[in-house]
Design a protein around this motif. Structure first.
Motif, PDB file in Angstrom:
ATOM      1  N   PRO A 107       1.082  -1.289  -0.078  1.00 48.66           N
ATOM      2  CA  PRO A 107      -0.012   0.046   0.004  1.00 48.66           C
ATOM      3  C   PRO A 107       0.775   1.163   0.122  1.00 48.66           C
ATOM      4  O   PRO A 107       0.460   2.324  -0.703  1.00 48.66           O
ATOM      5  CB  PRO A 107      -0.908  -0.257   1.224  1.00 48.66           C
ATOM      6  N   THR A 161      -9.221  -1.694  -5.684  1.00 51.45           N
ATOM      7  CA  THR A 161      -7.451  -1.571  -5.291  1.00 51.45           C
ATOM      8  C   THR A 161      -7.310  -0.023  -5.361  1.00 51.45           C
ATOM      9  O   THR A 161      -6.870   0.499  -4.544  1.00 51.45           O
ATOM     10  CB  THR A 161      -6.740  -2.309  -5.982  1.00 51.45           C
ATOM     11  N   VAL A 165      -6.354   2.794  -2.462  1.00 52.87           N
ATOM     12  CA  VAL A 165      -4.931   3.670  -2.447  1.00 52.87           C
ATOM     13  C   VAL A 165      -5.356   5.079  -2.413  1.00 52.87           C
ATOM     14  O   VAL A 165      -4.792   5.834  -1.775  1.00 52.87           O
ATOM     15  CB  VAL A 165      -4.345   3.493  -3.695  1.00 52.87           C
TER      16      VAL A 165
END
Length: 377
Positions: A107, A161, A165
């Motif tokens: 991450p 995803t 972020v």
């Protein structure tokens, strides 16, 4: 020459080079070289087509680098390059979002790479925002670029995803000379303009609704102000109205996701003129939806707070019993509910415990003051 213009063009230009055949790392390096040249040349000779100029300059930089690298002479370079004035294609920019949020990246690396490639920030700006040395951030970005070298997006992209972020960027808030919350909103707006997805809209709405309360969250000296004590006249009503409108459009598509549910909760808070007027019953219902969607223990923890407001502190404490006490903020939530239930010694002890575990100085100071208030004669 405006820095904002270069930053807005950067992801599209990188995306075009990647589509032409360059791997991500080489494309990003070439575009950075082209940006340096633009800073030098544009003030005296501004181009009529800034994006086309950058594409041409970056492509030449890339070709020069390939020719100079004898270990990659066998690389196939697409010779039939598009004309320099080609229009912006959304897929080029979107490809970067998905590439920078690739599952193979941690991450932290995904966030850094997104800010560099999609956001157009310099390594120094990103390092200052995260309060780390520039060399450390440069190494993190270099490792990320090596990790995704040669990756091709030939499978369906994972929107979730990318959104996680962007949410990580938003939650960093403000530090250094870059306002990461504002930057995350800008990038999410850009993503929403290129992809019609209800969860992208949900995240944008959530960011706007949270950001609307920003000026009311702290005093001038940085002291944390809890939601119940905030001056609601300082909330940004324009951001709230925009966030609610975006959320309503997303919900109308009947594809509920976790960010839409979180945004709905934030909208209910924003809609209340006072703490007493907050519709806690409806907030509990939205937390039930969020738990159903994610089964996230943090969502369950926040639900316990809402239950305590809707049905009383003892009901909130009952909702805590099935949760792990090691969860972040668990002692703070338990302290709040015990105080409301009249268990003041227990609440003071839990506030002190929560203060020791707090990750930020304003939060630790706030919890310490709460403990001291209950321990005072």
């Amino acid at each position: 020459m405006e820095e904002a213009l270069l930053r807005s063009l950067t992801p599209a230009v990188i995306g075009i080079l990647v589509r032409r055949g360059a791997d991500f790392a080489a494309a990003e390096d070439a575009v950075q070289d082209a940006l340096v040249e633009a800073v030098r040349v544009w003030p005296d000779d501004p181009p009529r087509d800034p994006k086309g100029w950058l594409v041409t300059a970056a492509w030449r930089k890339f070709l020069d680098a390939v020719r100079a690298d004898t270990s990659r002479r066998d690389r196939e370079i697409r010779a039939d390059a598009e004309p320099p004035g080609e229009p912006l294609e959304v897929d080029d920019t979107l490809q970067l979002y998905f590439l920078c949020a690739h599952p193979s990246l941690t991450p932290a690396s995904a966030v850094a790479l997104t800010l560099r490639a999609v956001g157009g920030l310099t390594t120094r700006q990103i390092a200052r925002a995260y309060l780390v040395p520039e060399a450390t951030m440069a190494q993190r970005i270099s490792r990320a670029k090596r990790t995704i070298a040669g990756v091709r997006l030939n499978q369906p992209a994972d929107v979730a995803t990318v959104l996680r972020v962007l949410y990580l960027v938003f939650n960093e808030g403000y530090s250094g000379d870059v306002d990461l919350a504002a930057e995350a909103i800008r990038l999410t707006r850009q993503l929403a303009a290129g992809i019609q997805h209800p969860e992208v809209a949900g995240l944008l709405a959530l960011m706007l609704l949270h950001h609307a309360r920003r000026d009311a969250r702290t005093t001038p000296d940085g002291t944390l102000i809890p939601l119940a004590d905030q001056d609601r006249d300082r909330w940004d009503t324009h951001l709230i109205a925009e966030g609610v409108q975006i959320l309503q459009t997303a919900l109308s598509r009947d594809r509920l996701g976790e960010f839409q549910a979180q945004a709905a909760i934030a909208a209910l808070h924003a809609d209340a003129r006072t703490t007493e007027e907050t519709d806690w019953l409806q907030i509990v219902e939205w937390y039930d939806e969020l738990v159903r969607l994610t089964d996230n223990p943090v969502a369950r923890l926040n639900r316990a707070v809402a239950v305590g407001e809707a049905d009383g502190p003892r009901a909130g404490l009952a909702a805590l019993r099935d949760l792990d006490p090691s969860l972040p903020r668990y002692p703070a939530v338990a302290a709040h509910l015990h105080e409301r239930a009249g268990n003041l010694p227990t609440a003071a002890r839990l506030y002190a415990e929560a203060a020791r575990a707090a990750h930020s100085l304003p939060e630790r100071d706030h919890l310490t003051r709460q403990a001291a208030r209950l321990n005072a004669p």
